[in-house]
Design an enzyme around this catalytic site. Structure first.
Site, PDB file in Angstrom:
ATOM      1  N   HIS A   1     -10.221  11.792 -12.163  1.00 33.72           N
ATOM      2  CA  HIS A   1      -9.215  10.727 -12.303  1.00 33.72           C
ATOM      3  C   HIS A   1      -8.194  11.115 -13.373  1.00 33.72           C
ATOM      4  CE1 HIS A   1     -10.507   7.610  -9.589  1.00 33.72           C
ATOM      5  NE2 HIS A   1     -11.705   7.506 -10.128  1.00 33.72           N
TER       6      HIS A   1
ATOM      7  N   HIS B   1     -16.299  13.158 -11.023  1.00 38.39           N
ATOM      8  CA  HIS B   1     -15.440  12.137 -10.429  1.00 38.39           C
ATOM      9  C   HIS B   1     -14.535  11.505 -11.491  1.00 38.39           C
ATOM     10  CE1 HIS B   1     -14.468   8.717  -7.704  1.00 38.39           C
ATOM     11  NE2 HIS B   1     -14.463   8.040  -8.845  1.00 38.39           N
ATOM     12  N   GLU B   2     -15.125  11.118 -12.626  1.00 38.70           N
ATOM     13  CA  GLU B   2     -14.342  10.454 -13.677  1.00 38.70           C
ATOM     14  C   GLU B   2     -13.315  11.407 -14.297  1.00 38.70           C
ATOM     15  OE1 GLU B   2     -14.409   7.334 -13.920  1.00 38.70           O
ATOM     16  OE2 GLU B   2     -16.182   7.076 -12.670  1.00 38.70           O
TER      17      GLU B   2
ATOM     18  N   GLU C   1      -9.756   6.943  -5.345  1.00 35.53           N
ATOM     19  CA  GLU C   1     -11.195   7.185  -5.430  1.00 35.53           C
ATOM     20  C   GLU C   1     -11.606   8.359  -4.543  1.00 35.53           C
ATOM     21  OE1 GLU C   1     -13.646   5.740  -7.354  1.00 35.53           O
ATOM     22  OE2 GLU C   1     -11.901   4.953  -8.413  1.00 35.53           O
TER      23      GLU C   1
END
Length: 203
Positions: free
Chosen positions: A92, A88-89, A144
């Site tokens: 980004h 997820h990070e 997100e």
């Protein structure tokens, strides 16, 4: 801006960052390297820091600086769970969400200046409530969700189990983290909605 943000984080948490030889740091780095190899931006100067602090959180700064708090390690439980968080990070960064946020802020500023030029008070449309609840926070939640989707793809490509992302967010919900904040007032989707979204994606 990225360098300033990095300096601020290091000033706050630098004394609590675990050394590279620490088992937690090696665990995070081992999972991260597999994800980076399939990210398409393995030429970025990635840095992964583990902060000895009870916060159940992780975040990324522009330029590939990723910070993971030890408080989230009991939530992730295993390499697949760690991959869900790091995927997820990293997503980004892949999606350049920091640049998108800056561009979006510039668009909002341009709209306000245009209203001023036409003699219209911009505060009628751009007050604190409308800016936060109707513009900035929905935009953040969109980023997100996009990072959630891309994170699942990175997990699969790196041979991690994407289903573990659902388990991680269920454990996050069970831990009570983030409870009491309705989704419309948050920069992140609610845990319940996130679990439902991820479940649909991994079917």
């Amino acid at each position: 801006m990225a360098q300033q943000a990095y300096a601020e984080v290091m000033a706050q948490y630098g004394h609590r960052i675990l050394p590279q030889y620490h088992p937690y740091t090696r665990f995070v780095s081992r999972v991260a390297k597999r994800l980076i190899r399939v990210s398409g931006i393995d030429d970025t100067a990635w840095e992964f820091h583990v902060i000895d602090s009870p916060e159940r959180n992780a975040f990324v700064l522009p330029g590939g600086k990723v910070f993971v708090f030890t408080g989230i390690l009991p939530i992730v439980e295993n390499e697949d769970g760690m991959a869900a968080v790091l995927g997820h990070e990293i997503s980004h960064q892949v999606a350049r969400h920091s640049a998108e946020r800056l561009s979006f802020a510039k668009v909002l500023l341009a709209m306000q200046l245009t209203l001023v030029l036409f003699g219209i008070d911009p505060s009628l449309f751009f007050n604190h409530m409308t800016m936060n609840l109707m513009m900035l926070k929905p935009f953040s939640r969109k980023c997100e969700k996009e990072a959630d989707t891309m994170g699942l793809e990175l997990m699969a490509q790196a041979c991690f189990d994407p289903h573990e992302a659902v388990a991680v967010w269920r454990r996050m919900e069970d831990s009570g983290t983030g409870h009491g904040i309705p989704q419309f007032a948050s920069t992140h989707p609610s845990h319940k909605n996130r679990v439902a979204y991820l479940q649909d994606k991994v079917r």
